[in-house]
Design a protein around this motif. Structure first.
Motif, short mmCIF file in Angstrom:
data_model
loop_
_atom_site.label_atom_id
_atom_site.label_comp_id
_atom_site.label_asym_id
_atom_site.label_seq_id
_atom_site.Cartn_x
_atom_site.Cartn_y
_atom_site.Cartn_z
N GLU A 149 0.87 -14.93 -16.13
CA GLU A 149 1.63 -16.02 -16.73
C GLU A 149 2.35 -16.69 -15.59
OE1 GLU A 149 5.61 -17.03 -19.94
OE2 GLU A 149 5.00 -14.95 -19.07
N MET A 150 2.68 -16.43 -14.32
CA MET A 150 3.34 -17.01 -13.31
C MET A 150 2.27 -17.54 -12.60
SD MET A 150 6.03 -14.09 -12.31
CE MET A 150 6.54 -14.70 -10.70
N CYS A 151 1.22 -17.07 -12.25
CA CYS A 151 0.20 -17.85 -11.41
C CYS A 151 -1.17 -17.68 -11.91
CB CYS A 151 0.56 -17.27 -9.95
SG CYS A 151 -0.01 -15.59 -9.93
N TRP A 189 6.57 -22.40 -11.78
CA TRP A 189 7.04 -21.81 -12.91
C TRP A 189 8.53 -21.58 -12.70
CZ3 TRP A 189 8.80 -16.58 -14.25
CH2 TRP A 189 8.47 -16.38 -15.60
N TYR A 190 9.14 -21.34 -11.88
CA TYR A 190 10.35 -21.35 -11.42
C TYR A 190 11.31 -22.81 -11.59
CZ TYR A 190 10.74 -16.44 -10.73
OH TYR A 190 10.48 -14.82 -10.96
N GLY A 191 10.56 -23.85 -11.32
CA GLY A 191 11.00 -25.02 -11.36
C GLY A 191 11.61 -25.42 -9.97
N LEU A 192 10.77 -25.11 -9.04
CA LEU A 192 11.04 -25.31 -7.79
C LEU A 192 10.48 -26.22 -7.09
CD1 LEU A 192 11.91 -21.45 -6.42
CD2 LEU A 192 13.75 -23.29 -6.91
N ASP A 193 10.96 -27.45 -6.46
CA ASP A 193 10.34 -28.26 -5.66
C ASP A 193 9.83 -27.81 -4.20
OD1 ASP A 193 9.48 -30.51 -4.24
OD2 ASP A 193 11.02 -31.87 -5.45
N PRO A 235 16.05 -7.98 5.22
CA PRO A 235 17.10 -8.70 5.53
C PRO A 235 17.68 -9.63 4.51
CG PRO A 235 15.15 -9.67 6.52
CD PRO A 235 14.73 -8.13 6.00
N ALA A 236 17.05 -10.11 3.58
CA ALA A 236 17.60 -10.85 2.54
C ALA A 236 18.17 -10.38 1.52
CB ALA A 236 16.37 -12.10 2.50
N ASN A 237 17.78 -9.00 1.32
CA ASN A 237 17.89 -8.04 0.28
C ASN A 237 17.39 -8.70 -1.08
OD1 ASN A 237 19.41 -5.84 -0.79
ND2 ASN A 237 21.14 -7.16 -1.46
N LEU A 238 16.08 -8.86 -1.14
CA LEU A 238 15.40 -9.34 -2.10
C LEU A 238 14.75 -8.35 -3.03
CD1 LEU A 238 13.69 -12.51 -0.45
CD2 LEU A 238 15.72 -12.44 -1.86
N ALA A 239 14.86 -8.37 -4.30
CA ALA A 239 14.22 -7.21 -5.28
C ALA A 239 13.40 -7.75 -6.01
CB ALA A 239 15.49 -6.68 -6.15
N GLY A 240 12.93 -9.04 -5.91
CA GLY A 240 11.83 -9.53 -6.73
C GLY A 240 11.89 -11.02 -6.80
N PHE A 241 10.78 -11.53 -7.45
CA PHE A 241 10.56 -13.23 -7.35
C PHE A 241 11.77 -13.78 -8.16
CE2 PHE A 241 6.26 -11.95 -7.13
CZ PHE A 241 5.82 -12.95 -6.25
N ASP A 242 12.41 -13.18 -8.97
CA ASP A 242 13.88 -13.76 -9.46
C ASP A 242 14.89 -14.05 -8.37
OD1 ASP A 242 12.64 -13.70 -12.03
OD2 ASP A 242 13.70 -12.01 -13.06
#
Length: 285
Positions: free
Chosen positions: A237-239, A181-185, A142-149
């Motif tokens: 690298e991410m986790c 890693w994405y700088g999200l709080d 539903p959110a049309n997500l293709a990946g972590f980006d």
């Protein structure tokens, strides 16, 4: 004559009572030895394992029991953090298999001298398996997500609902590393209503399959078991690497039987079952 008859009768009664007493003692002796023999034959191995191991370990334990009559493997599945706490509270457990090093280290003084509780038989500790952290979406995406980006962008805009594990759950800790890693709080996102939590990876998986969230971060093995196709996989690298350590505990009731079962989990026969759902042997790096 009558006096002799009475004496003879008394002697006969005495002999009969003595014989009866001997028979009773022999019977009691026979009954007491039987349970001891049975106890020696029957062994129960209690395994505390991360929830993500449920399907594979159930298959392996059934296979092991069939080949080892008299041995019963009892598995308790929960989040690694919950299982760690139960061990610290002296719950009966022979083998602990965690979905993260942190929970195992907290019980292993040989791995971390700062640890006050020492439950792990360090000589038996092994890095048993490796898993992958993946992003999954409900049917229809539903959110049309293709990946972590895409997820990171959507979270920054506040228009997506993510399911993740609690902070004491390894899959939640891996997700926290991805957000960082994405700088999200994470706290700000949770307060904004963009994050919902699960007490273990199975709960997160259920939220995805039921479509109550736009996406969730789980393990590749849980995605496989739930029939979900990941849209992306996190890199080391991410986790970091997703390592499952395993060890026999010092408090094990049947340490030898526990070691034998842990050895079996490392065999090619058992590893084929683990690999069939997406686990792999641990690699360096």
């Amino acid at each position: 004559m009558e006096e002799c008859t009475i004496k003879h009768a008394k002697k006969l009664i005495f002999l009969l009572c003595t014989a009866a007493l001997c028979a009773a003692l022999a019977a009691c002796g026979g009954q007491s030895s039987a349970p001891a023999q049975s106890a020696n034959e029957e062994q129960e191995i209690i395994v505390f394992a991360a929830a993500s191991l449920t399907e594979t370990l159930n298959t392996i334990k059934a296979q092991y029991e069939a080949a080892h009559p008299g041995v019963t493997v009892v598995c308790s599945y929960e989040s690694s953090g919950t299982l760690k706490t139960q061990i610290e509270e002296d719950a009966p457990c022979d083998i602990f298999i965690s979905a993260g090093q942190k929970q195992m280290d907290a019980l292993d003084a040989a791995a971390d001298p700062a640890v006050s509780t020492d439950y792990v038989d360090h000589e038996t500790r092994v890095d048993l398996l490796e898993n992958r952290v993946v992003l999954c979406v409900p049917e229809g995406n539903p959110a049309n997500l293709a990946g972590f980006d895409d997820l990171a962008d959507a979270l920054a805009q506040g228009n997506v609902l993510l399911a993740m594990g609690n902070s004491d759950v390894p899959v939640g800790q891996y997700t926290q590393k991805i957000l960082a890693w994405y700088g999200l709080d994470e706290t700000a996102l949770a307060n904004a209503g963009c994050i919902t939590y699960g007490t273990n990876v199975k709960e997160v998986t259920t939220q995805i399959t039921q479509g109550s969230v736009d996406c969730g971060v789980i393990y590749a093995t849980d995605a496989y078991s739930a029939g979900l196709t990941p849209v992306d996989a996190a890199t080391a690298e991410m986790c970091g690497q997703v390592i499952y350590p395993a060890a026999v505990l010092k408090t094990a009731a049947h340490p030898e039987a526990a070691r034998e079962f842990l050895d079996y989990l490392q065999t090619e026969e058992a590893m084929k079952i683990f690999e069939s759902v997406g686990f792999s042997p641990v690699t360096n790096g």
